[in-house]
Design a protein around this motif. Sequence first.
Motif, PDB file in Angstrom:
ATOM      1  N   GLN A  11       0.833   5.011  -5.461  1.00  0.00           N
ATOM      2  CA  GLN A  11      -0.511   5.123  -5.987  1.00  0.00           C
ATOM      3  C   GLN A  11      -1.203   6.303  -5.353  1.00  0.00           C
ATOM      4  N   ARG A  38      -4.039   7.961  -0.874  1.00  0.00           N
ATOM      5  CA  ARG A  38      -5.002   7.047  -0.668  1.00  0.00           C
ATOM      6  C   ARG A  38      -5.668   7.464   0.620  1.00  0.00           C
ATOM      7  N   ASP A  55      -7.568   0.176   2.902  1.00  0.00           N
ATOM      8  CA  ASP A  55      -7.626   1.203   1.903  1.00  0.00           C
ATOM      9  C   ASP A  55      -8.931   1.412   1.439  1.00  0.00           C
ATOM     10  N   LEU A  79       0.831  -1.323   0.294  1.00  0.00           N
ATOM     11  CA  LEU A  79      -0.021  -0.044  -0.085  1.00  0.00           C
ATOM     12  C   LEU A  79       0.709   1.155   0.018  1.00  0.00           C
ATOM     13  N   VAL A  80       1.802   1.205   0.939  1.00  0.00           N
ATOM     14  CA  VAL A  80       2.523   2.516   1.109  1.00  0.00           C
ATOM     15  C   VAL A  80       3.510   2.535  -0.141  1.00  0.00           C
ATOM     16  N   GLY A  81       4.180   1.595  -0.286  1.00  0.00           N
ATOM     17  CA  GLY A  81       5.058   1.260  -1.460  1.00  0.00           C
ATOM     18  C   GLY A  81       6.652   1.447  -0.823  1.00  0.00           C
ATOM     19  N   THR A 102       1.131   8.103  -0.660  1.00  0.00           N
ATOM     20  CA  THR A 102       2.016   6.632  -0.929  1.00  0.00           C
ATOM     21  C   THR A 102       2.827   7.158  -1.932  1.00  0.00           C
TER      22      THR A 102
END
Lengths: 1033, 124
Positions: free
Chosen positions: A748, A751, A776, A697-699, A745
């Motif tokens: 993305q 979010r 998310d 999610l966060v990368g 993020t």
Amino acid sequence: MTPDKITLLENQLAAPLTLQAKIDTINALAWELRYDDVARAIQLSQAARELATQGEFQAQPYQKGLAESLRNLGHCYERLANYDLALSFLHEALTLFRAMANPSEEGTILYLLGGTYWSLGDYFNALDYEFKALKLCQAIDDRLGIGKALNIIGLVYQSVGDFAAALNYFLQSLQTYEEIGLKRGQGDALSNCCEVCFDLGEYDQALTYGLKSLQIHEEINYQSDLGLVLVGVGRVSLALQQHAQALDYLRRALEISRETGNRYSELRALLYLGDIYGRQHENDLALSLLHQAVGIAQELGVQQELYECYQVLARVYKQLGDFEKALTAHEQFYTLKQKVLEEIASHKFKILEIASEMEAAKREAEAQRLKNIELEQAIAKRQRAEEALLTSLHQNTQLVAAINNLSSGVVVTDPNQPHNPLVFVNPAFTDMTGYRPDEVIGKNCRFLQGPETDPLAVAEIRQALAHKKVCKVTLLNYRKDGTPFWNELTVSPVFDAQGQLINFVGLQNDVTQRKQMEETLKKSEDWLRRIFSTISDHIYVTELTHTGQSVNRFISPTEALTGYPQEKILADWDFWPSTLIHPDDRARAAAQFQCFVRGESSEVEYRLTRADGRLIWVRDSGRVERDPLSQNVIVYGVVSDITARKQAEEALAKRSAELEEALNMLNGVIENLPAMLFMKDAESLHFTHFNKAAEELVGLERAEVIGKSDYDFFPQEQADFFVAKDREVLAKGNLVDIAEESIQTVHQGVRLLYTRKAPILDAHRKPKYLLGVSVDITERKQAEEALAQARDQALEASRLKSQLLAKVSHELRTPLGAILGYTELLQYGVFGPLSDEQQKATVEIIDSTQYLTHMVNELLDQAQLETGKVSLNIRSFILADMVNQVETKMNVLAQSKGLTLTTDIAAELPSTLAGDQKRLQQILLNLISNAIKFTQTGGVQVRLYQPDLAYWAIQVADTGIGIPPEAQAYIFEPFQQVDGSITREQTGTGLGLSIVKHLVSLMGGQITLESKVGQGSIFTILLPLNPIPEKTA
Amino acid sequence: MTKLLALIVEDDKRLAEIFSLALQKEFEIKVISDGNTALALLAELIPAVVVLDLHLPHISGEKILQKIRSYEHLAKTRVIVATADAQKADQLRETADLVLLKPISPNQLRELAMRLRPPDTVID
């Protein structure tokens, strides 16, 4: 003898005298001075001897003067212990006096000779001369000579150890001196009695004699022998434990002996003083005195005193702990004493011969003298009594010496005499029991028994005696003073060469101390046993010898630990390692044993199979020490039950495994959770956990994140928000939901997250971690928004539709009203009469208008129901009335089709119900008209009933065409009809069932349908039984 | 014998005619097509029956009904609401003596009006 006499003689010498008279006077003076001034006496005697053989007596010596001077010299040298010289002078003197036929002087010389021989230790000659002297003196009734001879005979007997005989002679001597009033003689005799009584162990008697002697010596101020008397008294006091008096006497004795130059008495004073100081543990002083004494004894060549010195020395050295010197002294003592005893033994034998010869001769001459007869009897008796002892002394004098020096008591009894009396006891017996030989000889041993003596032990001895067997018993005996002691007694029979029993020999050992120790030991063993019985641990002491043997030195009870008795373990060395120990653990136990063999301490844990079959874990802990003497390994071991600990460990291991499993599971769950999960340290708020979903999610990789804080990844404002929430959660201590939070993020963009944060507490209920779970919700949020919009739109559309329908209905009603109104007016001829055709037309118009009106109503209802604008008007109503009205209306319709319409109201239904009567009628009308509509033959049945307490039901059943299953699903939807096959008659708005369903729902009820094509349909409506409103009830 | 007064307040002329024709035999008819006039007349007249439409110019039928109910002198006046608005019809069931949803049968109206007519209004 007296100063007066000496002064007189000296005065005579000063006056002019004939040579013979001068010689006689000189000799007389020397004789008087022989005790008090030996040196002058010798000087004078030698002068007299020269005078008697020189000058006018050169050719023919002056016999009497010469003999007397020789006698004087002999006596003086004897006094000075120069015995050889003394003997030569005395023998010369004897020859001269015999030649002169002077029996009185001959007697004197004889007893002096005997005395000299005695001093030399030649008891044979001593006794020979003394008996000759006695015989001669008795013949001429020379009392002084008799006294002297008796005294010396006593001394000889004393010297050979025949103390009883010695005492007898000393007492005779004393008596003789008393008869002639010779004080010095009495003093001597008393002194000798004292000594011999001491030897007999009769100390009280000895003290009496000694004190009398002392009194006489002091009375006549006779210094020369005073030292010896004091020594005697001192020694007796010592034996009587009167140490203070003894010290006093012996110190005086030493002083006087030194003043008078009496080396012998000095020696003895030193010896006994040394003894006392030794007893008082003044060891240094004792040693100093004893070494002086040894010097003098060696100088004087007196063996007995010398060995006594060594004996005391040995004791003092032993006291000092110097065992080497003690041993040397003891060896010297032993050697000397043995030598003395041997000498005594040989002398004694000769003496007895002489004595018997003498007695035989005397019996012929002096048969009438009672004293001699007694003497003879005494000798004869002794001869018999001591025959056996003497024989053995001859055979093995070492043995006798040993017996006398044995620390064990030795008693000999004569079983051939009545009552098996004692015939011998050794000194150790006296030391042990306090009984002197003369007190017990001739008595049976039973005097040693007392109140506490075990009769069984006594019986055992009697049995052994009766069977002439050896026996060994330990029994409680009593000393003379009444104190008990434990006597370990061994009684052995003694047989002669012919196998005849001649003696019993008893060997006694005082084992009181040992007994007490045994008692103490027994007690402490008892304590140990009690202690061991209270602890479940098993204790062992094993000794491993050089030869590889293992010996159990000690093992504590094993019953508690193993269930097997100790004896079982002790009996079989292999039982423990090869039966008790679990087969899988034996190698381990064997390795431990090898450690012990190498001398290493070792501790192992293994399992034991108890007697009851139960398996227990034990710890066998052995500490190894080496025996300092044998160098054997001694293992001190403790075996403890550690089952509980093992079980706890196993449980712990199991628990750990479970925990690990749980942790793995948890990690798996966390890792594979499709939601972002992270944890932060509660203090620093640095990331500690970051799962896969979080990474995605966060990368960011978890390696980049863990150990860092929000400020490392997010803009200041965002990080501030996160941290503020974290702190809030930790401060509150419970979870916080963050419905929406945005996060920047890496890949993305921004979010939207739904995040739940909760504290994770440690064991002390303090926050350790902050747990965060984020979902998310970006997509969901978007979908929700779209949905809400769609719903709003739909609602709006519906509202518009309803509005439209309402409007349409409203707008239709007015023209319909005009049509209906005018048509009816026409029909009733308001505008003039109508023809039949016209009349018929009005009916058709009215019919159509009604149909249209009905449709408008239904459309309106439908619209209102859909928009929720319909509200129920709940009132109480009478059920039967409501049903009748419907039935009345519907009967017409049913009859027009040739159908039956039946209604049935169940008896259990209340007559009055609460509800919206109009709407209920609407429902009934709808259902019944529908039923009639779709039924060609048969009829319609209406049933009203109460299926349960909370509901009532309306059921409408027909025998119509039925509804196919696929249609049953949509039959209640608006504008739906089964198919297109319906006839004109059957047409309707298609809203009827939809409205029914809406109304039923509005009333809180439900409608169900059962139908079979060609057979009919059954509609059932369940409605709640409403409470009847009070107002209208 | 004087007929009782029936006041017809209806802005649709055709319906007003129909209601009049339906009631003319038993009642003296007065037709008014707007609310203002109706209110003004009602201050003076005492009709036995009022047939009242709701959607009227100037003043609504409800307002008129309210006024009638507030007037002491109209205590015996019976009001029949005749409307095409089903919703409003429902709302007025309590205050009106009768509510009829259009289309209305003239026969039915006449019968109902006769039935509602107060007995003591038969005056000369």
